[in-house]
Write an enzyme that holds these catalytic residues in place. Structure first.
Site, PDB file in Angstrom:
ATOM      1  N   ARG A 175      -6.877  -7.753  -9.759  1.00 14.32           N
ATOM      2  CA  ARG A 175      -7.619  -8.990 -10.043  1.00 14.32           C
ATOM      3  C   ARG A 175      -9.059  -8.637 -10.377  1.00 14.32           C
ATOM      4  O   ARG A 175      -9.448  -7.467 -10.314  1.00 14.32           O
ATOM      5  CB  ARG A 175      -7.609  -9.880  -8.812  1.00 14.32           C
ATOM      6  CG  ARG A 175      -8.147  -9.153  -7.579  1.00 14.32           C
ATOM      7  CD  ARG A 175      -8.332 -10.054  -6.398  1.00 14.32           C
ATOM      8  NE  ARG A 175      -8.541  -9.331  -5.154  1.00 14.32           N
ATOM      9  CZ  ARG A 175      -9.642  -8.734  -4.774  1.00 14.32           C
ATOM     10  NH1 ARG A 175     -10.701  -8.742  -5.577  1.00 14.32           N
ATOM     11  NH2 ARG A 175      -9.746  -8.100  -3.624  1.00 14.32           N
ATOM     12  N   LYS A 197       0.811  -1.221   0.000  1.00 13.21           N
ATOM     13  CA  LYS A 197       0.000   0.000   0.000  1.00 13.21           C
ATOM     14  C   LYS A 197       0.843   1.270   0.000  1.00 13.21           C
ATOM     15  O   LYS A 197       0.431   2.300  -0.547  1.00 13.21           O
ATOM     16  CB  LYS A 197      -0.955  -0.012   1.203  1.00 13.21           C
ATOM     17  CG  LYS A 197      -2.093  -1.019   1.076  1.00 13.21           C
ATOM     18  CD  LYS A 197      -3.010  -0.959   2.276  1.00 13.21           C
ATOM     19  CE  LYS A 197      -4.293  -1.723   2.030  1.00 13.21           C
ATOM     20  NZ  LYS A 197      -4.086  -3.125   1.671  1.00 13.21           N
ATOM     21  N   GLU A 212      -2.858   6.904   7.328  1.00 13.90           N
ATOM     22  CA  GLU A 212      -3.536   7.823   6.408  1.00 13.90           C
ATOM     23  C   GLU A 212      -4.614   8.583   7.155  1.00 13.90           C
ATOM     24  O   GLU A 212      -5.252   8.033   8.066  1.00 13.90           O
ATOM     25  CB  GLU A 212      -4.210   7.046   5.262  1.00 13.90           C
ATOM     26  CG  GLU A 212      -3.266   6.543   4.205  1.00 13.90           C
ATOM     27  CD  GLU A 212      -4.008   5.849   3.064  1.00 13.90           C
ATOM     28  OE1 GLU A 212      -5.043   5.211   3.356  1.00 13.90           O
ATOM     29  OE2 GLU A 212      -3.557   5.933   1.925  1.00 13.90           O
TER      30      GLU A 212
END
Length: 448
Positions: A291, A116, A200
């Site tokens: 995906r 990430k 974050e």
């Protein structure tokens, strides 16, 4: 096009991929655990190979056994579905090293976007909006406290290698940060083998909206609309819709353009999703899923395409079935995840299915992994089926969904059908003004 494809997954997604393979004249190979031997994806496959015991380590996560099954059955390509090994770069490389086609993006892209922190930094370089956060891994709580002094509270603590809504917690002050940081770091190390933490800025009352992208065989990246995935319990989605009722045309255009830039920045090939957080008429990048998503059918419904077929074509080096310049969405679609769990606390409740009756009718689609007399075991995800409805307008789609939920009958394991009856009549949901806090508000104890 391929003659034989192995599907390295189980349940509804394996059955759904095998269905498209069959429609294209491709021979489908299912692999399965001993616990899944009687499920439809096994009995309907052209060939089925037993991998081993019920645990994922013995079956769906066992790379050596899956590759041996591919070799023994003459498969030319491997489709990973979602979950299990679908975002495992080691598996993708092993498939390619075995001389097979990997139906997905390059392993290097999976590696890059699976972290990430790296993904966030790469997206910022590409001009994709990112929120305030840490550009490097955070390993110690004292460093986390210092970082949040610049980011501000509330803050989201994330496992850098996490996914699927796991390894995340919100801290609203330093006390919560110190407590949750240690908990998430320990979970990340045990679950993902990487204790790195990303911090974050957390936005309350935000919407979770994602853009479907396709990286074509000729190198172009196209965006196929957005999906609103804000109905979540424990950071995991349970209902999705497209288009998002909280995104206007100007914001939609900006999000789609940013998602295309994100794909182009990493040379994306195949189906992927750019997840964003929408708040106050603006958005920031959350992560990219490399995906096929669980909720891909709502995009298929509004665009009238088969994303799995497009994945096959892209992996085979062929053009897609549509013209990206003229393809436009039509109507509105909803997806409800029918899980073997109770409708109040969402705790799993497996069991043998004594009755299974699916709704039928115009604009109704059911992607199911089970049918009557099958056993839902505790070894895997609780998803039993996906109910997808499509109609000319959101109001008509909601009405169609209410009728379909009433007609869906499941006895034996627990199911969350009652929750969807409640959701589809909830004033906040039906008005389209909901956000990721919707279920928490629906389950808030009544006050006198």
């Amino acid at each position: 096009m391929f003659e034989t494809v192995l599907v390295a997954n189980r349940g509804e997604i394996a059955r759904r991929i095998l269905r498209t393979a069959r429609s294209l004249g491709i021979r489908g190979v299912a692999v399965h655990s001993d616990a899944d031997a009687t499920l439809p994806f096994v009995t309907e496959a052209d060939t089925a190979v037993l991998l081993g015991g019920a645990s994922p380590a013995e079956s769906y996560r066992n790379i050596d056994r899956i590759l041996a099954a591919a070799k023994d059955t003459g498969a030319q390509a491997v489709h990973p579905g979602y979950g299990f090994l679908s975002e495992n770069a080691e598996f993708a490389r092993a498939v390619q090293d075995a001389g097979l086609i990997w139906i997905g993006p390059d392993p290097e892209v999976i590696d890059l976007m699976g972290d990430k922190i790296n993904a966030r930094n790469r997206m910022a370089q590409a001009g994709v909006p990112v929120g305030a956060g840490t550009p490097d891994p955070v390993h110690e709580v004292t460093a986390a406290v210092d970082a949040v002094a610049h980011i501000g509270y509330p803050v989201m603590i994330k496992a850098a290698a996490g996914g699927g809504g796991m390894g995340m917690a919100v801290a609203r002050d330093e006390g919560e940060l110190r407590k949750q940081f240690e908990a998430i770091r320990g979970f990340a190390e045990r679950t993902f083998g990487d204790p790195s933490i990303l911090l974050e800025r957390f936005f309350s009352n935000a919407r979770h909206v994602e853009v479907q992208i396709l990286g074509l065989a000729d190198g172009r990246v196209v965006a196929l609309g957005e999906r609103d995935c804000s109905v979540q319990r424990r950071n995991q989605k349970v209902a999705e819709e497209s288009p998002s009722p909280g995104v206007d045309e100007a914001l939609r255009r900006r999000m789609l353009d940013a998602a295309v830039r994100a794909g182009e920045a990493v040379g994306y090939r195949g189906a992927g999703t750019v997840e964003c957080l929408v708040s106050g008429g603006d958005f920031v990048f959350l992560e990219m899923n490399t995906r096929l998503q669980v909720e891909h059918p709502v995009t298929e419904a509004v665009f009238g395409i088969d994303l799995v077929e497009e994945q096959f074509r892209i992996a085979a080096g062929e053009p897609v079935t549509f013209d990206p310049e003229t393809l436009t969405p039509q109507g509105h679609a909803l997806e409800l995840r029918i899980n073997a769990e109770d409708s109040k606390r969402f705790l799993p409740g497996p069991g043998t299915i004594a009755q299974w009756r699916e709704p039928v009718g115009d604009g109704i689609r059911v992607d199911a992994g089970y049918t009557q007399d099958n056993k839902v075991t505790p070894f895997y995800d609780s998803l039993m089926a996906k109910l997808i409805v499509h109609a000319p307008s959101r109001e008509e789609a909601l009405a169609r969904a209410r009728e379909a939920v009433r007609d869906f009958a499941i006895q034996g394991p627990k199911s969350n059908l009652e929750f969807f009856t409640e959701l589809l009549d909830d004033a906040e949901f039906t008005s389209g003004t909901y956000d990721t806090g919707l279920i928490a508000r629906m389950r808030r104890p009544a006050t006198r």
